[in-house]
Motif scaffolding. Structure first.
Motif, PDB file in Angstrom:
ATOM      1  N   LEU A   1       0.845  -1.195   0.000  1.00 14.14           N
ATOM      2  CA  LEU A   1       0.000   0.000   0.000  1.00 14.14           C
ATOM      3  C   LEU A   1       0.880   1.245   0.000  1.00 14.14           C
ATOM      4  N   VAL A   2       0.328   2.357  -0.497  1.00 15.63           N
ATOM      5  CA  VAL A   2       0.947   3.667  -0.320  1.00 15.63           C
ATOM      6  C   VAL A   2      -0.097   4.542   0.375  1.00 15.63           C
TER       7      VAL A   2
ATOM      8  N   LEU B   1      -6.514   8.866  -3.826  1.00 15.03           N
ATOM      9  CA  LEU B   1      -5.346   8.260  -3.197  1.00 15.03           C
ATOM     10  C   LEU B   1      -5.702   7.764  -1.802  1.00 15.03           C
ATOM     11  N   LEU B   2      -5.137   6.620  -1.436  1.00 19.99           N
ATOM     12  CA  LEU B   2      -5.361   6.093  -0.099  1.00 19.99           C
ATOM     13  C   LEU B   2      -4.752   7.018   0.950  1.00 19.99           C
ATOM     14  N   GLY B   3      -5.556   7.375   1.935  1.00 22.61           N
ATOM     15  CA  GLY B   3      -5.102   8.065   3.133  1.00 22.61           C
ATOM     16  C   GLY B   3      -5.813   7.446   4.316  1.00 22.61           C
ATOM     17  N   SER B   4      -5.186   7.494   5.496  1.00 22.37           N
ATOM     18  CA  SER B   4      -5.783   6.808   6.652  1.00 22.37           C
ATOM     19  C   SER B   4      -5.938   7.676   7.893  1.00 22.37           C
ATOM     20  N   ASP B   5      -5.045   8.647   8.109  1.00 23.39           N
ATOM     21  CA  ASP B   5      -4.939   9.423   9.351  1.00 23.39           C
ATOM     22  C   ASP B   5      -4.237   8.639  10.466  1.00 23.39           C
TER      23      ASP B   5
ATOM     24  N   TRP C   1     -10.182  -0.250  -9.647  1.00 22.10           N
ATOM     25  CA  TRP C   1     -10.301   1.016  -8.904  1.00 22.10           C
ATOM     26  C   TRP C   1      -9.518   0.917  -7.591  1.00 22.10           C
ATOM     27  N   LEU C   2      -9.685  -0.201  -6.882  1.00 17.02           N
ATOM     28  CA  LEU C   2      -8.977  -0.382  -5.612  1.00 17.02           C
ATOM     29  C   LEU C   2      -7.464  -0.398  -5.808  1.00 17.02           C
ATOM     30  N   ARG C   3      -6.997  -1.067  -6.864  1.00 21.35           N
ATOM     31  CA  ARG C   3      -5.553  -1.109  -7.118  1.00 21.35           C
ATOM     32  C   ARG C   3      -5.001   0.295  -7.353  1.00 21.35           C
ATOM     33  N   ALA C   4      -5.733   1.069  -8.136  1.00 17.39           N
ATOM     34  CA  ALA C   4      -5.288   2.434  -8.419  1.00 17.39           C
ATOM     35  C   ALA C   4      -5.258   3.269  -7.143  1.00 17.39           C
ATOM     36  N   VAL C   5      -6.321   3.201  -6.366  1.00 15.27           N
ATOM     37  CA  VAL C   5      -6.462   4.046  -5.179  1.00 15.27           C
ATOM     38  C   VAL C   5      -5.473   3.644  -4.085  1.00 15.27           C
ATOM     39  N   CYS C   6      -5.308   2.359  -3.870  1.00 17.01           N
ATOM     40  CA  CYS C   6      -4.522   1.885  -2.725  1.00 17.01           C
ATOM     41  C   CYS C   6      -3.026   1.852  -2.993  1.00 17.01           C
ATOM     42  N   HIS C   7      -2.629   1.960  -4.255  1.00 13.74           N
ATOM     43  CA  HIS C   7      -1.201   1.902  -4.548  1.00 13.74           C
ATOM     44  C   HIS C   7      -0.800   2.682  -5.794  1.00 13.74           C
ATOM     45  N   ASP C   8      -1.392   2.348  -6.937  1.00 12.62           N
ATOM     46  CA  ASP C   8      -0.811   2.769  -8.215  1.00 12.62           C
ATOM     47  C   ASP C   8      -0.844   4.275  -8.432  1.00 12.62           C
ATOM     48  N   ASN C   9      -1.914   4.961  -8.018  1.00 14.03           N
ATOM     49  CA  ASN C   9      -1.993   6.408  -8.252  1.00 14.03           C
ATOM     50  C   ASN C   9      -0.882   7.150  -7.506  1.00 14.03           C
TER      51      ASN C   9
ATOM     52  N   ALA D   1       1.890   5.757  -6.291  1.00 13.31           N
ATOM     53  CA  ALA D   1       3.199   5.305  -6.795  1.00 13.31           C
ATOM     54  C   ALA D   1       3.604   6.080  -8.037  1.00 13.31           C
ATOM     55  N   LYS D   2       2.640   6.363  -8.891  1.00 16.12           N
ATOM     56  CA  LYS D   2       2.918   7.159 -10.101  1.00 16.12           C
ATOM     57  C   LYS D   2       3.228   8.600  -9.733  1.00 16.12           C
TER      58      LYS D   2
END
Length: 295
Positions: free
Chosen positions: A23-24, A252-256, A280-288, A290-291
């Protein structure tokens, strides 16, 4: 270290099923210990900006342990979101964050800013020192992001292409300068500014989605959004799900982490429950991310 049970395994299964390397997370908090303790005291005391909600801190471990928890979850890269609430703090916080990034290679070097004389100079210094992401907190800082003092700093960041995670929505409690209006004025002047709107702009989700649709460099992070906790406070409108799906390359994944009143895995399960599909999950949780950050 506190035992968080099976959570690391559950989280690793989540991203492993998606075929991701991990994850990112673009919205995690690391800051000087005495500053973070003040933040925790504020949550414990149900300060006004918490919306009066019970807010137990789930990951109240020491700094090194918190970083290890994220690594145990498989978070490949995370941030040190820190922010001043008054003049004279930002440059000091930036010095601390630069040191933290040096000793924490998987943390994206984070910096911050405040509307004050000298802000352009220390923003330039932070960018030159390798800052990869900035944090701005309109709610806590109680300032107008379109403040004249910030204009040159936004210009520096737009030109450098350094993203800014900005809490500018009116949740969990509105401030004088929260909401889409003030930040829209900034974007009108700096349309190439790489803004990442924290918390999906909660509760003004649709208005901030509109800014992402209008400006190619505006993104939104998922921090706390869609979780049961946030849905009780500010439910995401179901009618906006198609727009959320279409914006999948800009979320983009964010958690706080660590300042969340529930387990980290709840954020991931909430995203999965949206039913927008594995791509969608792959893009949101990592790929977006990472790019964006060249990971």
């Amino acid at each position: 270290m506190n035992d968080h049970g099976d959570e690391p395994d559950d989280i690793r299964r989540f991203w492993g099923r998606l075929g991701l390397p991990g994850l990112v997370d673009v919205h995690t908090h690391f800051m000087p210990e005495r500053v973070l303790n003040k933040v925790w005291e504020y949550f414990d005391a149900l300060g006004p900006l918490t919306g009066g909600l019970e807010w137990p801190i789930t990951y109240r471990e020491a700094e090194a342990e918190r970083a290890e928890i994220l690594r145990g979850f498989g978070v490949r890269a995370f941030t040190a979101m820190l922010y001043p609430h008054k003049p004279g703090m930002a440059r000091w916080l930036n010095g601390w964050a630069a040191d933290f990034a040096r000793r924490t290679p998987d943390c994206l070097h984070t910096a911050t800013l405040f509307p004050e004389p000298g802000v352009e100079a220390y923003v330039r210094e932070a960018v030159a020192a390798g800052a990869r992401v900035f944090k701005a907190h309109v709610q806590v800082g109680a300032y107008d992001p379109a403040d004249e003092l910030l204009r040159p700093a936004w210009g520096v960041l737009a030109e450098a292409g350094v993203p800014v995670v900005i809490h500018c929505g009116s949740g969990p409690a509105p401030g004088k300068h929260t909401g889409p209006g003030p930040i829209a004025r900034v974007l009108a002047e700096h349309p190439r500014l790489r803004l990442i709107v924290a918390h999906m702009g909660m509760p003004e989700y649709e208005e901030f989605l509109g800014l992402a649709e209008r400006y190619g460099e505006v993104r939104l992070d998922t921090t706390m959004a869609f979780t049961d906790f946030a849905e009780r406070l500010a439910p995401f409108p179901r009618r906006a799900l198609p727009r959320l799906a279409d914006a999948g390359d800009r979320i983009l994944l964010g958690s706080d982490f660590p300042n969340i009143p529930y387990p980290y895995v709840d954020q991931l399960r909430a995203l999965e429950r949206l039913g927008l599909g594995d791509a969608w999950l792959r893009a949101v949780c990592h790929d977006n991310a990472a790019k964006l950050f060249g990971l």
